[in-house]
Design a protein around this motif. Structure first.
Motif, PDB file in Angstrom:
ATOM      1  N   GLY A   1       7.088   2.058  -1.943  1.00 14.30           N
ATOM      2  CA  GLY A   1       7.960   2.819  -1.056  1.00 14.30           C
ATOM      3  C   GLY A   1       7.678   2.597   0.409  1.00 14.30           C
ATOM      4  N   GLY A   2       6.405   2.393   0.786  1.00 22.97           N
ATOM      5  CA  GLY A   2       6.060   2.194   2.186  1.00 22.97           C
ATOM      6  C   GLY A   2       6.538   0.875   2.759  1.00 22.97           C
ATOM      7  N   ALA A   3       6.925  -0.067   1.894  1.00 23.56           N
ATOM      8  CA  ALA A   3       7.398  -1.364   2.376  1.00 23.56           C
ATOM      9  C   ALA A   3       8.716  -1.252   3.128  1.00 23.56           C
ATOM     10  CB  ALA A   3       7.547  -2.340   1.206  1.00 23.56           C
ATOM     11  N   HIS A   4       9.405  -0.101   3.001  1.00 24.11           N
ATOM     12  CA  HIS A   4      10.665   0.099   3.712  1.00 24.11           C
ATOM     13  C   HIS A   4      10.465   0.429   5.187  1.00 24.11           C
ATOM     14  CE1 HIS A   4      13.497  -0.294   0.456  1.00 24.11           C
ATOM     15  NE2 HIS A   4      12.847   0.574  -0.290  1.00 24.11           N
ATOM     16  N   LEU A   5       9.243   0.679   5.627  1.00 26.54           N
ATOM     17  CA  LEU A   5       9.013   1.023   7.025  1.00 26.54           C
ATOM     18  C   LEU A   5       9.489  -0.096   7.946  1.00 26.54           C
ATOM     19  CD1 LEU A   5       5.462   2.660   6.939  1.00 26.54           C
ATOM     20  CD2 LEU A   5       7.549   3.726   7.826  1.00 26.54           C
ATOM     21  N   ALA A   6      10.359   0.226   8.860  1.00 25.76           N
ATOM     22  CA  ALA A   6      10.863  -0.780   9.803  1.00 25.76           C
ATOM     23  C   ALA A   6       9.709  -1.316  10.652  1.00 25.76           C
ATOM     24  CB  ALA A   6      11.921  -0.159  10.704  1.00 25.76           C
ATOM     25  N   GLY A   7       9.659  -2.616  10.817  1.00 29.17           N
ATOM     26  CA  GLY A   7       8.645  -3.240  11.654  1.00 29.17           C
ATOM     27  C   GLY A   7       7.331  -3.534  10.961  1.00 29.17           C
ATOM     28  N   LEU A   8       7.145  -3.066   9.731  1.00 26.15           N
ATOM     29  CA  LEU A   8       5.868  -3.283   9.042  1.00 26.15           C
ATOM     30  C   LEU A   8       5.608  -4.757   8.777  1.00 26.15           C
ATOM     31  CD1 LEU A   8       3.365  -2.174   7.526  1.00 26.15           C
ATOM     32  CD2 LEU A   8       4.805  -2.033   5.489  1.00 26.15           C
ATOM     33  N   GLN A   9       6.617  -5.450   8.265  1.00 25.70           N
ATOM     34  CA  GLN A   9       6.444  -6.871   7.940  1.00 25.70           C
ATOM     35  C   GLN A   9       6.082  -7.677   9.177  1.00 25.70           C
ATOM     36  OE1 GLN A   9       9.620  -8.634   5.564  1.00 25.70           O
ATOM     37  NE2 GLN A   9       9.459 -10.547   6.703  1.00 25.70           N
ATOM     38  N   ALA A  10       6.795  -7.460  10.290  1.00 23.13           N
ATOM     39  CA  ALA A  10       6.533  -8.218  11.523  1.00 23.13           C
ATOM     40  C   ALA A  10       5.149  -7.898  12.080  1.00 23.13           C
ATOM     41  CB  ALA A  10       7.609  -7.906  12.558  1.00 23.13           C
ATOM     42  N   ARG A  11       4.741  -6.632  12.054  1.00 24.55           N
ATOM     43  CA  ARG A  11       3.430  -6.248  12.592  1.00 24.55           C
ATOM     44  C   ARG A  11       2.304  -6.854  11.762  1.00 24.55           C
ATOM     45  NH1 ARG A  11       1.240  -1.548  15.040  1.00 24.55           N
ATOM     46  NH2 ARG A  11      -1.035  -1.804  15.121  1.00 24.55           N
ATOM     47  N   LEU A  12       2.418  -6.799  10.456  1.00 22.73           N
ATOM     48  CA  LEU A  12       1.363  -7.359   9.603  1.00 22.73           C
ATOM     49  C   LEU A  12       1.275  -8.872   9.780  1.00 22.73           C
ATOM     50  CD1 LEU A  12      -0.804  -6.818   7.499  1.00 22.73           C
ATOM     51  CD2 LEU A  12       0.952  -6.996   5.715  1.00 22.73           C
ATOM     52  N   HIS A  13       2.426  -9.537   9.902  1.00 21.82           N
ATOM     53  CA  HIS A  13       2.423 -10.988  10.135  1.00 21.82           C
ATOM     54  C   HIS A  13       1.737 -11.314  11.458  1.00 21.82           C
ATOM     55  CE1 HIS A  13       4.008 -14.892  11.445  1.00 21.82           C
ATOM     56  NE2 HIS A  13       4.070 -15.193  10.158  1.00 21.82           N
ATOM     57  N   LEU A  14       2.067 -10.560  12.498  1.00 23.07           N
ATOM     58  CA  LEU A  14       1.489 -10.806  13.815  1.00 23.07           C
ATOM     59  C   LEU A  14      -0.027 -10.654  13.790  1.00 23.07           C
ATOM     60  CD1 LEU A  14       1.795 -11.175  16.929  1.00 23.07           C
ATOM     61  CD2 LEU A  14       2.061  -8.681  17.068  1.00 23.07           C
ATOM     62  N   GLU A  15      -0.523  -9.598  13.186  1.00 27.79           N
ATOM     63  CA  GLU A  15      -1.964  -9.347  13.197  1.00 27.79           C
ATOM     64  C   GLU A  15      -2.711 -10.269  12.248  1.00 27.79           C
ATOM     65  OE1 GLU A  15      -3.084  -5.286  12.855  1.00 27.79           O
ATOM     66  OE2 GLU A  15      -2.013  -4.696  14.691  1.00 27.79           O
TER      67      GLU A  15
END
Length: 402
Positions: A332-346
């Protein structure tokens, strides 16, 4: 004593029942999540039914509401909840039994003719696994059962040979590297912050800054789902909220009127008005604790990026490249907007430069484990699945948990 199933005889005689058991009547898939239970037969990968995995009781009343019956109560602040899962593990088998009984009755499941494929957390302790099997075989009397870790099934749905499954669940977050269908157990990592922790943090912030909402968990769960996002630059966004001029990150959320006859429809408003909840820095400060658990006092807990990087780098070096290039988000938490981009960046900043990094969110991430289970069950014939992967009731009664 064995549980009785009213009306099973009539339904099994009217087509697709025990008189001519086909694939649909043989394997029932139950993705047993901490917040929701996804259920359906193995040929229904595209249309599972979703039930809240909990029970609730109205204040000063004896009636227990089970699973989707909770939705009939408009003002859910009156409810006291009981949940079978805490911190990602089954802790209340009695509550789970009530939910399963309700779900199996609605799905018209006949345990004597059906094999149950049920998901469980990675690295489930043997005592909990034994309690689950007692529930399956002694109380519900299933013909056969197969327990599989949800992250491994999500990896099946991802359709890649090697990947890191980041499952952002309600009661915890797990990071599971997988290779050719098997979890690399020595590199699995677990994060105590899940969806319930985020909702609890939002509840405390809102109650301190605006309204007392400590009893409005269900309402704030809706607020979190609709307005939260993961910041790409936390300090810069916090600076925007501190400025006196118009704050572009501010959102007003209309609070429901429970005494109204109209259906409950919480929605985001463009203009500020009475009876609304103003949400500013809370929108991104709440999801930030996934990456910085120190913000809520968890000083000995690593953030999500460090967990994923550590899970990859503790695997065999030959797997570093395929794992880093296949980080998949589900839950369910995968729906958070911006999560994918932030994790990729870090991750790009944390992992060695020679490793290609790719992070993606699975399609319908809440149903990833269910889809993987349906794929696994459909890959062979029902009889082969029962013989190769399931524990039969007769075997369990003779040998017990193994």
């Amino acid at each position: 004593c064995p549980r009785r199933w009213p009306g099973r005889g009539a339904s099994s005689k009217s087509g697709g029942g025990s008189s001519s058991p086909g694939k649909r009547r043989m394997i029932f898939v139950c993705d047993n999540g901490s917040a929701t239970l996804k259920a359906g037969f193995s040929d229904e990968a595209s249309s599972p039914r979703v039930y809240p995995n909990c029970t609730a009781r109205l204040d000063r009343q004896l009636r227990v509401l089970v699973a989707d019956e909770i939705a009939t109560i408009r003002n859910q602040s009156q409810l006291t909840y009981a949940r079978p899962f805490e911190r990602g593990q089954l802790t209340n088998a009695g509550c789970e039994s009530e939910v399963w009984e309700h779900v199996f009755a609605k799905e018209d499941v006949d345990p004597s003719e059906t094999a149950l494929l049920v998901t469980e957390p990675q690295m489930t302790p043997p005592t909990i696994a034994s309690a689950m099997e007692e529930l399956i075989f002694e109380e519900f009397q299933f013909r056969a059962a197969c327990r599989l870790p949800a992250p491994r099934l999500a990896a099946v749905a991802a359709a890649v040979e090697s990947c890191v499954v980041v499952d952002l669940g309600a009661s915890c977050t797990t990071v599971t590297p997988t290779h050719r269908g098997d979890a690399l157990v020595g590199s699995c990592r677990r994060h105590l912050i899940g969806g319930k922790a985020l909702t609890g943090y939002l509840r405390e912030l809102v109650s301190y800054r605006q309204f007392h909402m400590m009893d409005e968990t269900a309402l704030l769960e809706d607020v979190k789902r609709k307005v939260s996002f993961v910041s790409q630059d936390f300090d810069a966004d916090l600076g925007l909220c501190a400025e006196n001029r118009g704050n572009p990150l501010r959102t007003d959320y209309e609070l429901p009127e429970y005494n109204s006859a109209a259906p409950l429809e919480s929605r985001i408003m463009e203009d500020y008005a009475d009876n609304v909840l103003r949400v500013e820095s809370e929108r991104f400060a709440v999801p930030e604790i996934l990456f910085s658990p120190q913000d809520v006092g968890l000083r000995d807990h690593a953030g999500l990026t460090d967990l994923v990087a550590d899970a990859i780098l503790t695997c065999d070096p030959i797997l570093h490249e395929p794992l880093a290039s296949n980080v998949v988000l589900c839950g369910g938490g995968a729906h958070l907007a911006g999560l994918q981009a932030r994790l990729h960046l870090e991750l790009r900043q944390t992992l060695p430069a020679h490793l290609a990094v790719d992070v993606r969110t699975l399609e319908d991430p809440i149903f990833a484990a269910f889809r993987g289970a349906a794929i696994a069950a459909s890959a062979v014939t029902p009889s082969e699945f029962l013989a190769s992967y399931c524990t039969t009731k007769e075997s369990w009664l003779e040998h017990g948990h193994r």
